[in-house]
Enzyme design. Structure first.
Site, PDB file in Angstrom:
ATOM      1  N   VAL A 137       0.913  -1.142   0.000  1.00 14.36           N
ATOM      2  CA  VAL A 137       0.000   0.000   0.000  1.00 14.36           C
ATOM      3  C   VAL A 137       0.953   1.192   0.000  1.00 14.36           C
ATOM      4  O   VAL A 137       1.544   1.527   1.014  1.00 14.36           O
ATOM      5  CB  VAL A 137      -0.939   0.025   1.223  1.00 14.36           C
ATOM      6  N   PRO A 138       1.144   1.816  -1.162  1.00 16.88           N
ATOM      7  CA  PRO A 138       2.244   2.775  -1.338  1.00 16.88           C
ATOM      8  C   PRO A 138       1.992   4.144  -0.710  1.00 16.88           C
ATOM      9  O   PRO A 138       1.844   5.148  -1.395  1.00 16.88           O
ATOM     10  CB  PRO A 138       2.363   2.859  -2.861  1.00 16.88           C
ATOM     11  N   CYS A 139       2.011   4.189   0.608  1.00 16.87           N
ATOM     12  CA  CYS A 139       1.795   5.453   1.316  1.00 16.87           C
ATOM     13  C   CYS A 139       2.901   6.462   0.991  1.00 16.87           C
ATOM     14  O   CYS A 139       2.677   7.672   1.105  1.00 16.87           O
ATOM     15  CB  CYS A 139       1.688   5.216   2.813  1.00 16.87           C
ATOM     16  N   HIS A 140       4.051   5.981   0.548  1.00 17.49           N
ATOM     17  CA  HIS A 140       5.141   6.896   0.173  1.00 17.49           C
ATOM     18  C   HIS A 140       4.778   7.711  -1.064  1.00 17.49           C
ATOM     19  O   HIS A 140       5.392   8.737  -1.322  1.00 17.49           O
ATOM     20  CB  HIS A 140       6.441   6.119  -0.049  1.00 17.49           C
TER      21      HIS A 140
END
Length: 182
Positions: A137-140
């Site tokens: 889950v690419p929160c970056h």
């Protein structure tokens, strides 16, 4: 979130940890300063998980995460996750974040608007701050208003976030216009 097992793996950004259940990946621990520190963090976050050899589906997930962290094209959106214990709003935020392709970004406000709650960008940020499966889950890839990097709770903070976006080829990270998908 209940995890049955976990493993550590070396990556271009340092030693990561991955926890899983019978339903999917329950957690991805970004690197601490050492492999032992990463292991201890995983054991605190998923105390019921036993370190061991990952099953084939988990090994494939690790391979794809490594491809992405090496700057190779890798879409992680179909990796099975077990986020059953996460609040419903968080799961909805994670679903939207998983639609952001590598090298692209969105803002917290854009995610809030997609969810139909345009005034809850702070809540979106709080959900992403509790993201148990960073990278997958690419929160970056989620930035503050006007493309500002904002916070990042992983070891190394914003510099880790910036490094991950640079690896993915995000143009002009943290400056200039947003490069969000439509």
């Amino acid at each position: 979130m209940t995890a049955q097992g976990f493993t550590l793996f070396d990556s271009p950004i340092g030693p990561c940890g991955l926890a899983w259940s019978g339903r999917g990946i329950t957690g991805l621990q970004l690197p601490e300063k050492t492999a032992d520190a990463t292991r201890k963090r995983v054991q605190r976050r998923w105390p019921e998980a036993v370190e061991g050899k990952p099953p084939s589906g988990v090994r494939r997930a690790i391979e794809r995460v490594l491809q992405l962290l090496k700057g190779e094209a890798a879409d992680l959106a179909d990796i099975p996750l077990d986020l059953e214990a996460a609040p419903e709003f968080h799961r909805k935020v994670y679903e939207v974040a998983r639609t952001i392709p590598p090298g692209r970004t969105m803002t917290y406000g854009q995610i809030a608007r997609r969810l139909g709650v345009p005034h809850e960008s702070r809540e979106v940020g709080q959900a992403l701050g509790r993201n148990p499966v960073a990278i997958i889950v690419p929160c970056h890839r989620v930035l503050g208003a006007d493309g500002k990097m904002g916070g990042f709770s992983a070891n190394g903070g914003v510099s880790t976030k910036r490094r991950m976006l640079e690896i993915e080829g995000a143009p002009e990270v943290g400056a200039g216009p947003l490069f969000a998908p439509r």
